[in-house]
Write a protein that holds these residues in place. Structure first.
Motif, PDB file in Angstrom:
ATOM      1  N   ARG A  13       0.917  -1.151   0.101  1.00 35.54           N
ATOM      2  CA  ARG A  13      -0.342   0.297   0.033  1.00 35.54           C
ATOM      3  C   ARG A  13       0.749   1.057  -0.436  1.00 35.54           C
ATOM      4  N   GLU A  14       0.361   2.337  -0.467  1.00 32.94           N
ATOM      5  CA  GLU A  14       0.937   4.078  -0.459  1.00 32.94           C
ATOM      6  C   GLU A  14       0.680   4.418   0.584  1.00 32.94           C
ATOM      7  N   GLY A  15       1.795   5.305   1.248  1.00 32.92           N
ATOM      8  CA  GLY A  15       1.683   6.025   2.604  1.00 32.92           C
ATOM      9  C   GLY A  15       1.269   5.018   3.700  1.00 32.92           C
ATOM     10  N   LEU A  16       1.282   5.260   4.663  1.00 35.92           N
ATOM     11  CA  LEU A  16       1.088   5.102   5.595  1.00 35.92           C
ATOM     12  C   LEU A  16      -0.221   4.437   5.946  1.00 35.92           C
ATOM     13  N   GLY A  17      -0.998   5.457   5.847  1.00 38.09           N
ATOM     14  CA  GLY A  17      -2.494   4.924   5.968  1.00 38.09           C
ATOM     15  C   GLY A  17      -2.520   4.792   7.166  1.00 38.09           C
ATOM     16  N   ASP A  18      -4.008   3.939   8.097  1.00 36.72           N
ATOM     17  CA  ASP A  18      -4.468   3.515   9.098  1.00 36.72           C
ATOM     18  C   ASP A  18      -3.274   2.881   9.956  1.00 36.72           C
ATOM     19  N   PRO A  19      -2.905   4.218  11.151  1.00 40.60           N
ATOM     20  CA  PRO A  19      -2.248   3.169  12.033  1.00 40.60           C
ATOM     21  C   PRO A  19      -2.755   1.818  12.931  1.00 40.60           C
ATOM     22  N   ASP A  20      -3.720   1.899  12.667  1.00 39.45           N
ATOM     23  CA  ASP A  20      -5.137   0.313  13.749  1.00 39.45           C
ATOM     24  C   ASP A  20      -5.218  -0.614  11.913  1.00 39.45           C
ATOM     25  N   ALA A  21      -5.151  -0.144  11.007  1.00 42.39           N
ATOM     26  CA  ALA A  21      -4.864  -1.083  10.006  1.00 42.39           C
ATOM     27  C   ALA A  21      -4.303  -1.842  10.026  1.00 42.39           C
ATOM     28  N   LEU A  22      -4.229  -3.139   9.779  1.00 43.89           N
ATOM     29  CA  LEU A  22      -3.530  -4.119   9.399  1.00 43.89           C
ATOM     30  C   LEU A  22      -4.018  -5.011   8.321  1.00 43.89           C
ATOM     31  N   LEU A  23      -3.160  -5.753   7.320  1.00 38.93           N
ATOM     32  CA  LEU A  23      -2.924  -5.857   5.986  1.00 38.93           C
ATOM     33  C   LEU A  23      -2.972  -7.184   6.082  1.00 38.93           C
ATOM     34  N   TYR A  24      -3.832  -8.974   6.035  1.00 41.87           N
ATOM     35  CA  TYR A  24      -3.894  -9.759   6.098  1.00 41.87           C
ATOM     36  C   TYR A  24      -4.156  -9.920   4.236  1.00 41.87           C
ATOM     37  N   ARG A  25      -3.016 -10.805   4.485  1.00 39.93           N
ATOM     38  CA  ARG A  25      -2.785 -11.459   2.343  1.00 39.93           C
ATOM     39  C   ARG A  25      -2.098 -12.662   2.391  1.00 39.93           C
ATOM     40  N   HIS A  26      -2.754 -13.692   1.823  1.00 40.01           N
ATOM     41  CA  HIS A  26      -1.612 -15.413   1.526  1.00 40.01           C
ATOM     42  C   HIS A  26      -0.340 -14.630   0.611  1.00 40.01           C
ATOM     43  N   ILE A  27       0.306 -14.872   1.073  1.00 37.26           N
ATOM     44  CA  ILE A  27       1.419 -14.613   0.051  1.00 37.26           C
ATOM     45  C   ILE A  27       2.712 -16.669  -0.297  1.00 37.26           C
ATOM     46  N   ASP A  28       3.271 -16.384  -1.480  1.00 37.56           N
ATOM     47  CA  ASP A  28       3.830 -17.899  -1.736  1.00 37.56           C
ATOM     48  C   ASP A  28       5.808 -17.003  -1.091  1.00 37.56           C
ATOM     49  N   TRP A  29       6.156 -17.542  -0.473  1.00 37.42           N
ATOM     50  CA  TRP A  29       7.380 -16.869  -0.207  1.00 37.42           C
ATOM     51  C   TRP A  29       8.503 -18.180   0.359  1.00 37.42           C
ATOM     52  N   GLN A  30       9.290 -18.510  -1.153  1.00 40.40           N
ATOM     53  CA  GLN A  30      10.434 -19.712  -0.454  1.00 40.40           C
ATOM     54  C   GLN A  30       9.501 -20.703  -0.934  1.00 40.40           C
ATOM     55  N   GLY A  31       9.043 -20.754  -1.356  1.00 41.82           N
ATOM     56  CA  GLY A  31       8.678 -22.254  -1.470  1.00 41.82           C
ATOM     57  C   GLY A  31       7.255 -22.800  -0.576  1.00 41.82           C
ATOM     58  N   LEU A  32       6.684 -21.569   0.630  1.00 42.90           N
ATOM     59  CA  LEU A  32       6.301 -22.088   1.373  1.00 42.90           C
ATOM     60  C   LEU A  32       5.146 -21.267   1.405  1.00 42.90           C
ATOM     61  N   SER A  33       4.283 -21.896   1.614  1.00 44.32           N
ATOM     62  CA  SER A  33       1.763 -20.826   1.455  1.00 44.32           C
ATOM     63  C   SER A  33       1.990 -20.020   2.460  1.00 44.32           C
ATOM     64  N   LEU A  34       2.402 -19.013   2.876  1.00 43.19           N
ATOM     65  CA  LEU A  34       2.097 -18.387   3.866  1.00 43.19           C
ATOM     66  C   LEU A  34       0.721 -17.652   4.533  1.00 43.19           C
ATOM     67  N   ARG A  35       0.078 -17.196   5.464  1.00 44.21           N
ATOM     68  CA  ARG A  35      -0.883 -15.906   5.747  1.00 44.21           C
ATOM     69  C   ARG A  35      -0.013 -14.881   6.547  1.00 44.21           C
ATOM     70  N   GLN A  36       0.447 -13.524   5.737  1.00 44.61           N
ATOM     71  CA  GLN A  36       0.816 -12.770   6.125  1.00 44.61           C
ATOM     72  C   GLN A  36       0.108 -11.627   7.102  1.00 44.61           C
ATOM     73  N   GLY A  37       0.914 -11.253   8.383  1.00 43.82           N
ATOM     74  CA  GLY A  37       0.453 -10.238   9.016  1.00 43.82           C
ATOM     75  C   GLY A  37       0.906  -8.983   8.671  1.00 43.82           C
ATOM     76  N   VAL A  38       0.592  -7.549   8.176  1.00 39.06           N
ATOM     77  CA  VAL A  38       1.541  -6.036   8.057  1.00 39.06           C
ATOM     78  C   VAL A  38       1.054  -5.071   8.864  1.00 39.06           C
ATOM     79  N   ARG A  39       1.791  -4.586  10.124  1.00 33.55           N
ATOM     80  CA  ARG A  39       1.860  -3.499  10.657  1.00 33.55           C
ATOM     81  C   ARG A  39       2.321  -2.453  11.022  1.00 33.55           C
ATOM     82  N   ARG A  40       1.057  -1.550   9.704  1.00 26.76           N
ATOM     83  CA  ARG A  40       2.475   0.102   9.728  1.00 26.76           C
ATOM     84  C   ARG A  40       1.918   0.779  11.289  1.00 26.76           C
TER      85      ARG A  40
END
Length: 457
Positions: free
Chosen positions: A107-134
């Protein structure tokens, strides 16, 4: 006996098909809901873990620093032994610390500090569920931004989703079993009146034609009424047949007895002249009996309420001419002048040729038998009319309707069957024509006319 298609199986198939389709949709929805429920549960753990890490971030020695609490990652490690990864990234995108270099928030910019991004990612052959907090430091001297990236593998999520789906599947299967049993019982109960109707028809005496008396639903009541209508028509046909049998036995008994008596009398004689005389009498009686049998058959057919012949376009002139040719010889031998008056143009009606020929034949035969010496067949147009007129003694007006009854004869008539005018009346009704009996030309004799409907084919 070969069994055909079953209404029970057809209803069951047509009702089970949408139930199976609906059940499939419910199972798919249950699986999706189980996945969503598992994701929501573990996403809350991701949120709690990222928040626990973010609360421990401090500014120390001009850099970001934090002391990782063990509980922050332990909460993501379930019995499924997921692999847990985290990283702390400063505002310039540099990884400060962590056990993996996880991708950041797109996402662009800081965004809402209380917002958390959830997404599925494929990282180094692994299927992961990631949470990113800015977020950023809350100290009054430093407002340094940073990101907390936390991810874990999906074993626990998938196990929870499968467990939830199995629980829903058991409930759905139980409901499907109950629905199927209820459906089977409902179909059987709905078809019970049809079974009663079948048993009532099967258990009836083949000789009875009494109507069915059953209390049935509206749809089957229509079928019952249709069957009762068929039975009523069969009763009328049987009554007509019984009437024919009774009439035939009554009318044929006398001539047949006369034939037997004359044959027995001739066998007692030795004179060939007596034999010839008996044979001539027997031949005349046989001819009258054959004619009577034919008239009885014609009358029975016309009196049958189910007899609905198809009317076709016919030229009345042509039928009358043919009937005249067929009867001219017998009339001539009896000394009767048989003639015809017809129109120059064709006279079209809708009718049945052999029935009209029989009507003309009966009228000519009656006129020759009971009339005078002159019989005329007349064809008129506008409306179409067929008439047979003679110059005999005629019939008194008070007795004309009585002569239309079957087997009604004058007291002096010993040879006639009393069926001729009755047959003509039946043929007239079959053609929708009106039968008229009146005095002949100059008030002498009898005129019998059939006036047909005026519409041309």
């Amino acid at each position: 006996m070969k069994r055909g298609d079953s209404l029970y199986r057809r209803l069951l198939g047509w009702l089970l098909l949408p139930m199976l389709m609906l059940g499939s949709l419910i199972l798919i929805q249950a699986w999706v809901d189980a996945q969503r429920t598992a994701d929501r549960a573990f996403d809350r753990l991701l949120e709690a873990a990222s928040l626990a890490i973010a609360e421990q971030v401090q500014w120390q020695d001009d850099r970001l620093w934090f002391d990782l609490p063990p509980a922050a990652l332990d909460m993501l490690a379930t019995d499924a032994e997921e692999r847990v990864f985290y990283s702390l990234v400063d505002g310039q995108g540099r990884v400060i610390t962590g056990n993996a270099d996880l991708p950041g928030d797109p996402r662009e910019g800081l965004g809402d500090p209380d917002a958390l991004l959830y997404r599925h990612i494929d990282w180094q052959g692994l299927s992961l569920r990631q949470g990113v907090r800015r977020t950023r430091l809350e100290e009054w001297r430093v407002r340094e931004p940073f990101e907390v990236r936390v991810a874990h593998s999906r074993e626990g999520r998938d196990a929870l989703a499968a467990e939830l789906w199995r629980a829903n599947l058991a409930m759905i299967l139980a409901m499907a079993a109950l629905a199927t049993v209820g459906l089977l019982l409902a179909i059987r109960a709905a078809l019970m009146p049809l079974t009663r109707l079948r048993h009532a028809i099967r258990g009836r005496d083949p000789r009875t034609l009494a109507p069915l008396e059953l209390t049935l639903p509206r749809e089957l009541a229509e079928l019952r009424d249709t069957v009762n209508g068929l039975l009523a028509r069969m009763r009328r046909v049987r009554t007509n047949q019984e009437r024919f049998i009774g009439d035939a036995s009554h009318q044929l008994r006398t001539p047949l007895a006369g034939l037997s008596a004359r044959a027995e009398l001739a066998l007692r004689q030795d004179d060939p002249a007596r034999w010839k005389e008996a044979l001539i009498a027997m031949q005349a009686t046989s001819a009258r009996t054959a004619r009577l049998a034919g008239q009885l058959l014609s009358l029975t057919r016309l009196a049958n309420p189910e007899y609905r012949p198809e009317l076709v376009p016919l030229d009345l002139n042509a039928i009358a001419h043919q009937a005249l040719r067929d009867h001219w010889g017998p009339c001539h031998r009896q000394g009767v002048d048989l003639g015809m008056e017809s129109t120059e143009s064709e006279v079209w009606i809708r009718g049945i040729d052999w029935l009209l020929a029989e009507a003309i034949g009966n009228l000519i035969d009656n006129a020759c038998r009971y009339g005078g010496h002159r019989v005329t067949v007349k064809i008129e147009n506008g409306p179409p009319r067929l008439a047979v007129e003679d110059d005999g003694p005629g019939i008194p007006e008070s007795r004309r309707l009585l002569m239309l009854r079957p087997f009604h004869r004058d007291g002096d008539d010993q040879e006639g069957s009393g069926l001729g005018l009755a047959i003509v009346d039946g043929i007239a009704r079959t053609h929708g024509a009106r039968l008229q009996l009146s005095a002949g030309h100059d008030g002498r004799g009898l005129r019998v006319a059939l006036q047909f409907p005026g519409d041309t084919p």
